[in-house]
Design a protein around this motif. Structure first.
Motif, PDB file in Angstrom:
ATOM      1  N   GLY A  69     -50.280 -61.867  65.643  1.00  0.00           N
ATOM      2  CA  GLY A  69     -48.874 -61.262  65.080  1.00  0.00           C
ATOM      3  C   GLY A  69     -48.199 -62.317  64.064  1.00  0.00           C
ATOM      4  N   LEU A  73     -47.572 -62.162  59.961  1.00  0.00           N
ATOM      5  CA  LEU A  73     -46.169 -62.331  59.413  1.00  0.00           C
ATOM      6  C   LEU A  73     -46.478 -63.182  58.354  1.00  0.00           C
ATOM      7  CD1 LEU A  73     -43.487 -61.151  59.628  1.00  0.00           C
ATOM      8  CD2 LEU A  73     -43.071 -63.003  61.127  1.00  0.00           C
ATOM      9  N   ARG A  76     -47.870 -62.071  54.819  1.00  0.00           N
ATOM     10  CA  ARG A  76     -47.162 -60.850  54.002  1.00  0.00           C
ATOM     11  C   ARG A  76     -46.507 -61.165  52.996  1.00  0.00           C
ATOM     12  NH1 ARG A  76     -41.091 -59.299  55.294  1.00  0.00           N
ATOM     13  NH2 ARG A  76     -41.179 -57.044  55.070  1.00  0.00           N
ATOM     14  N   ILE A  91     -41.459 -64.056  54.133  1.00  0.00           N
ATOM     15  CA  ILE A  91     -41.974 -63.724  55.641  1.00  0.00           C
ATOM     16  C   ILE A  91     -41.270 -62.824  56.291  1.00  0.00           C
ATOM     17  CG2 ILE A  91     -42.405 -65.196  57.684  1.00  0.00           C
ATOM     18  CD1 ILE A  91     -43.245 -67.483  56.077  1.00  0.00           C
ATOM     19  N   ALA A  92     -39.870 -63.071  56.253  1.00  0.00           N
ATOM     20  CA  ALA A  92     -39.064 -62.006  57.193  1.00  0.00           C
ATOM     21  C   ALA A  92     -37.843 -61.406  56.266  1.00  0.00           C
ATOM     22  CB  ALA A  92     -38.291 -62.802  58.054  1.00  0.00           C
TER      23      ALA A  92
END
Length: 170
Positions: A69, A73, A76, A91-92
């Motif tokens: 995971g 991420l 991404r 990333i986030a």
């Protein structure tokens, strides 16, 4: 060693048809392949070790899935340019920018990724274009995004107050 960009990429004079997505393909492939390999190896080890209880086996599999995971991420990031603007997926976070918000696209020597200078005086990192494994590809992509931004920017950003604020999505 040739400094010429690969033939499949746009040069700084060519502007691609929109939408176009920029993403570090080789880095993404390495991360996802490593993630699958780690998950398979850890799961296989958990199943082959006879002295492990079911809970311990599950913790091995959970650890492998967690590592997978994290690598998903990290794979991404991308930059998507379309008719109305640019979406920067890091990333986030996800930022939606109107073309008028983009003042300049920068990829200086030593930069880990592209930085987009915005009309509000801030700078937004765009991890979707990074020179890590494929330096020439990143340079070509940065030039293409810069050409798109220059071609699409509409006069003074102050003339477009509605487009001044970017949207944040998670």
């Amino acid at each position: 060693m040739s400094d010429a960009p690969e033939t499949s990429h746009q040069t700084s004079q060519e502007i691609p048809t929109l939408p176009v997505t920029f993403r570090p393909g080789r880095t993404r492939a390495v991360l996802l392949t490593a993630g699958v390999a780690i998950l398979v190896v850890i799961t296989t080890v958990a199943m082959l070790l006879e002295k492990l209880s079911p809970g311990e086996r599950l913790s091995f599999v959970f650890t492998g899935a967690l590592l997978f995971g994290v690598l998903v991420l990290l794979s991404r990031p991308k930059v998507v340019a379309d008719e109305s603007g640019v979406t920067v997926v890091n990333i986030a976070s996800r930022h939606r920018l109107a073309w008028a918000q983009i003042v300049q696209v920068n990829l200086r020597p030593g930069d880990p990724w592209v930085f987009i200078d915005l009309s509000d005086g801030t700078s937004l990192p765009a991890l979707g274009i990074q020179p890590g494994i494929a330096k020439q590809r990143a340079i070509s992509d940065a030039r293409t995004l810069r050409a798109l931004a220059e071609a699409r920017s509409i006069g003074d950003p102050g003339e477009h107050p509605d487009e001044h604020h970017d949207e944040h999505h998670r």
